[in-house]
Design an enzyme around this catalytic site. Structure first.
Site, mmCIF file in Angstrom:
data_model
loop_
_atom_site.group_PDB
_atom_site.id
_atom_site.type_symbol
_atom_site.label_atom_id
_atom_site.label_comp_id
_atom_site.label_asym_id
_atom_site.label_seq_id
_atom_site.Cartn_x
_atom_site.Cartn_y
_atom_site.Cartn_z
ATOM 1 N N HIS A 99 0.833 -1.200 0.000
ATOM 2 C CA HIS A 99 0.000 0.000 0.000
ATOM 3 C C HIS A 99 0.868 1.250 0.000
ATOM 4 C CE1 HIS A 99 0.708 -1.257 4.159
ATOM 5 N NE2 HIS A 99 0.781 0.031 4.443
ATOM 6 N N HIS A 101 0.791 5.256 1.177
ATOM 7 C CA HIS A 101 0.106 6.261 1.994
ATOM 8 C C HIS A 101 0.128 7.605 1.275
ATOM 9 C CE1 HIS A 101 0.220 4.070 5.971
ATOM 10 N NE2 HIS A 101 1.223 3.457 5.371
HETATM 11 P P1 5GP Z 1 1.767 0.467 7.365
HETATM 12 O O1 5GP Z 1 2.163 0.735 8.795
HETATM 13 O O2 5GP Z 1 1.707 -1.031 7.070
HETATM 14 O O3 5GP Z 1 2.544 1.223 6.341
HETATM 15 O O4 5GP Z 1 0.295 1.023 7.225
HETATM 16 C C1 5GP Z 1 -0.852 0.288 7.499
HETATM 17 C C2 5GP Z 1 -2.003 1.270 7.617
HETATM 18 O O5 5GP Z 1 -3.220 0.552 7.521
HETATM 19 C C3 5GP Z 1 -2.021 2.036 8.937
HETATM 20 O O6 5GP Z 1 -1.882 3.425 8.687
HETATM 21 C C4 5GP Z 1 -3.383 1.676 9.529
HETATM 22 O O7 5GP Z 1 -4.008 2.771 10.142
HETATM 23 C C5 5GP Z 1 -4.162 1.196 8.325
HETATM 24 N N1 5GP Z 1 -5.176 0.205 8.637
HETATM 25 C C6 5GP Z 1 -5.000 -0.922 9.388
HETATM 26 N N2 5GP Z 1 -6.162 -1.605 9.472
HETATM 27 C C7 5GP Z 1 -7.092 -0.891 8.758
HETATM 28 C C8 5GP Z 1 -8.480 -1.097 8.483
HETATM 29 O O8 5GP Z 1 -9.119 -2.064 8.902
HETATM 30 N N3 5GP Z 1 -9.105 -0.149 7.729
HETATM 31 C C9 5GP Z 1 -8.439 0.930 7.238
HETATM 32 N N4 5GP Z 1 -9.140 1.807 6.500
HETATM 33 N N5 5GP Z 1 -7.127 1.160 7.478
HETATM 34 C C10 5GP Z 1 -6.470 0.257 8.232
#
Ligand code: 5GP
Ligand code: ZN
Length: 139
Positions: A99, A101
């Protein structure tokens, strides 16, 4: 993938606030809303992160960024934006479905600090590093 939260979101099994969708990608609001409008862009194909992504998936995913970023900027009125991608736990990845951001930035004291420490460059070391990476790309 069955117990992947983003695959569940893509399949509509978990609710999300969708921003954009086509047959290959989905964009939805991040639940954490680091800043107002914080959005995630994901490929529909389950892939762990960029380190495991095919060029085709990357081409499609990254091609969607400019339009999405411009729309987000307009909708939020944010003058600036960070576009961030974390790969593996050490780099802050917590959800192991690739993903990107999109984090709108409104002012400089919003609690977000992205800092890169700078070191005095040693051009011999830099040269060797560039060569090593370059060799890996060609192999
Ligand atoms: P990472 O830390 O892997 O780069 O980002 C994962 C992101 O996914 C985090 O910013 C977190 O808030 C988001 N996230 C985790 N679970 C969910 C969910 O169930 N729904 C949504 N919309 N975002 C999520
Ligand atoms: Zn997944």
């Amino acid at each position: 993938m069955e117990n992947c939260i983003f695959c569940n979101i893509i399949a509509g099994e978990i609710p999300s606030c969708k921003v954009y969708e086509d047959d290959q990608v989905l964009a939805f609001l991040d639940i954490s809303q680091t800043t107002k409008g914080h959005t995630l862009l994901v490929p529909k194909e389950h892939v762990r992160n960029v380190l495991e992504m095919s060029e085709d998936t990357a081409a499609t995913l990254f091609a969607r960024l400019p339009k999405l970023a411009r729309a987000l900027k307009k909708a939020t009125g944010a003058p600036a934006m960070n576009i961030i991608n974390n790969n593996e736990e050490l780099a802050g990845q917590t959800v192991f479905h690739a993903h990107i951001h999109l984090v709108p930035r409104y002012h400089d004291n919003d609690g977000i600090e992205i800092k890169y420490t700078t070191h005095e460059p040693d051009f011999e070391v830099l040269g060797k590093m560039a060569e090593q990476i370059s060799r890996e790309i060609q192999s």
